[in-house]
Scaffold this active site. Structure first.
Site, PDB file in Angstrom:
ATOM      1  N   CYS A 410      -1.213   2.865   4.330  1.00 58.39           N
ATOM      2  CA  CYS A 410      -2.354   3.597   3.747  1.00 58.39           C
ATOM      3  C   CYS A 410      -3.646   3.309   4.491  1.00 58.39           C
ATOM      4  O   CYS A 410      -4.560   4.125   4.467  1.00 58.39           O
ATOM      5  CB  CYS A 410      -2.626   3.191   2.309  1.00 58.39           C
ATOM      6  SG  CYS A 410      -1.225   2.955   1.290  1.00 58.39           S
TER       7      CYS A 410
HETATM    8  N1  LIG Z   1      -1.348   6.416   1.110  1.00 63.75           N
HETATM    9  C1  LIG Z   1      -1.541   5.653   0.068  1.00 63.75           C
HETATM   10  N2  LIG Z   1      -0.519   5.152  -0.582  1.00 63.75           N
HETATM   11  N3  LIG Z   1      -2.783   5.431  -0.323  1.00 63.75           N
HETATM   12  C2  LIG Z   1      -3.144   4.595  -1.403  1.00 63.75           C
HETATM   13  C3  LIG Z   1      -4.444   5.014  -1.959  1.00 63.75           C
HETATM   14  C4  LIG Z   1      -4.845   4.217  -3.146  1.00 63.75           C
HETATM   15  C5  LIG Z   1      -6.131   4.669  -3.713  1.00 63.75           C
HETATM   16  N4  LIG Z   1      -6.588   3.754  -4.712  1.00 63.75           N
HETATM   17  C6  LIG Z   1      -5.991   6.047  -4.329  1.00 63.75           C
HETATM   18  O1  LIG Z   1      -5.616   6.134  -5.471  1.00 63.75           O
HETATM   19  O2  LIG Z   1      -6.245   7.039  -3.700  1.00 63.75           O
END
Ligand SMILES: NC(=[NH2+])NCCC[C@H](N)C(=O)O
Length: 420
Positions: A410
């Site tokens: 991420c």
């Molecule tokens: N590609 C990912 N898994 N990104 C995680 C993002 C987490 C972030 N807190 C959201 O909800 O957007």
């Protein structure tokens, strides 16, 4: 970094260039009362988070890849004549439903009066209507009287997770369309970089999504996985709408090399805020390609996934068939005789697997080259399983960086990988 290419034809090809972003000023706004609305699991410690991120960037650089830092790129374009005036309206556009036109104009003028450095910090840190009024005295009475929403510039607390606001697929870019308010400004910033930054603007990239009329349904990079030059896998849920996927599939089939798309429909049981953050928001939380034939997978979600196989149909129609098995479908589209599956949590108990997937983002690895992956270091069961499978593991210290519900994948947006 001269000669930068926009080219990602797999999840695993040797990494050449990537955009990363430190947690930034936004996380200073997190409190126990508001972290839910910012999609964080717990309040991070800004100093420690920045230090962890510095080491994380160092790890990627010492591998030999070029790391472009999102906020540096932004500052660089904001210092170019006319650019701030050009891009600020689109960056601020997502605030329009929440404030009056007068306040938005006052905010725009206020930001334009800042240095490029302060402006980026302010965009991340956000601004309440009261703060803007203290600086200018010109916020509308309507906005000052409306106590339902304190923000005229919503903080950007998730910039660390640079994967989601755009994704390079082949030689084109999918600009994200974010579901959550605190992330909505990110794609406009990334678009501004691709439009104005000297390193990016002349790379000849195509745009797969985010510029055409009607490209207004959600799509986030954590759901887009490029498995080979002609195959991509995409998650379908509230963060990535089926209509966006149809558009991307059509365009990449017509003007790119894509022949097969696997769309994974997965449930978001929404048992509470935790659940919507960690478990099922993006495919990269439970399924990641780690080698030519190897995947890291959180097995407890398998029964909740429906797999649809998209190919070109008649005319401009897409043909969609249902697949019975996730890995059967992957094997078929990648034309492999067998696959290696490494389980999140390894041979530990189900409880450990859940703990690592949920609290450690243990299903979320970033592949530096075939068979070499980065993972947050607290996921010891998963690390053991990866090593047992012959994967070269690079553990990354991330007790703060994990608190927003994301992992190494991420927090990286690859621009260029070697072809396999
Ligand atoms: N590609 C990912 N898994 N990104 C995680 C993002 C987490 C972030 N807190 C959201 O909800 O957007």
């Amino acid at each position: 970094m001269s000669g930068l290419k926009i080219r990602v034809n797999s999840e695993i090809g040797k990494l050449r260039a990537v955009i990363m972003q430190p947690p930034g000023k936004g996380i200073e706004r997190c409190t126990p009362l508001n972290i839910g609305s910012f999609a964080w699991d717990a309040v991070p410690s800004p100093g420690k988070a920045a230090e962890e991120h510095r080491k994380w960037v160092e790890t990627v650089r010492s591998f030999g890849a070029g790391v472009l830092v999102f906020e540096d790129l932004l500052r660089e374009i904001f210092a170019l004549p006319g650019v701030r005036e050009d891009v600020l309206p689109s960056i601020l556009e997502t605030e329009r439903p929440c404030v009056t036109a007068q306040t938005l104009e006052v905010l725009r003028e206020y930001l334009l009066g800042m240095s490029p450095r302060d402006m980026v910090d302010r965009l991340f840190f956000g601004m309440t209507k009261d703060e803007l009024n203290r600086e200018t005295g010109e916020v509308s009475l309507h906005d000052l009287a409306d106590r339902r929403d304190e923000w005229c510039l919503f903080p950007m607390t998730n910039v660390l997770y640079s994967r989601d606001s755009a994704a390079v697929l082949g030689e084109g870019v999918v600009f994200g369309r974010m579901l959550n308010r605190d992330r909505m400004k990110e794609p406009a910033c990334v678009k501004a970089l691709f439009k104005h930054h000297p390193l990016l603007k002349d790379t000849g990239f195509k745009t797969w999504y985010g510029s055409a009329e009607g490209d207004d349904r959600p799509v986030e990079g954590g759901n887009i996985h490029c498995y080979s030059p002609n195959v991509f896998v995409v998650g379908v849920n509230e963060r990535t709408h089926p209509e966006s996927i149809e558009r991307i599939a059509r365009r990449t089939m017509e003007s790119g090399h894509i022949t097969d798309v696997l769309a994974l429909l997965f449930e978001n049981p929404r048992l509470g805020p935790q659940d919507s953050i960690g478990l099922t928001v993006h495919v990269d939380m439970f399924l990641n390609m780690i080698d030519h034939d190897a995947f890291l997978f959180f097995p407890y979600i398998e029964k909740k996934i429906t797999v649809l196989h998209i190919t070109r149909g008649r005319g401009d129609r897409l043909r969609i068939t249902r697949e019975n098995s996730l890995f059967g479908a992957i094997r078929k589209v990648l034309k492999l005789s067998s696959l290696r599956i490494v389980k999140v949590g390894g041979s530990e108990s189900e409880a450990v697997a859940f703990a690592e997937q949920r609290a450690g983002s243990g299903g979320n690895t970033f592949t530096l080259e075939p068979g070499k992956v980065c993972i947050w270091d607290r996921n010891t069961g998963t690390i053991r399983a990866l090593e047992k499978a012959g994967i070269n593991v690079v553990p990354v210290e991330a007790d703060e960086l994990v608190k927003g519900g994301g992992g190494p994948r991420c927090s990286t947006m690859p621009l260029w990988r070697d072809d396999l």
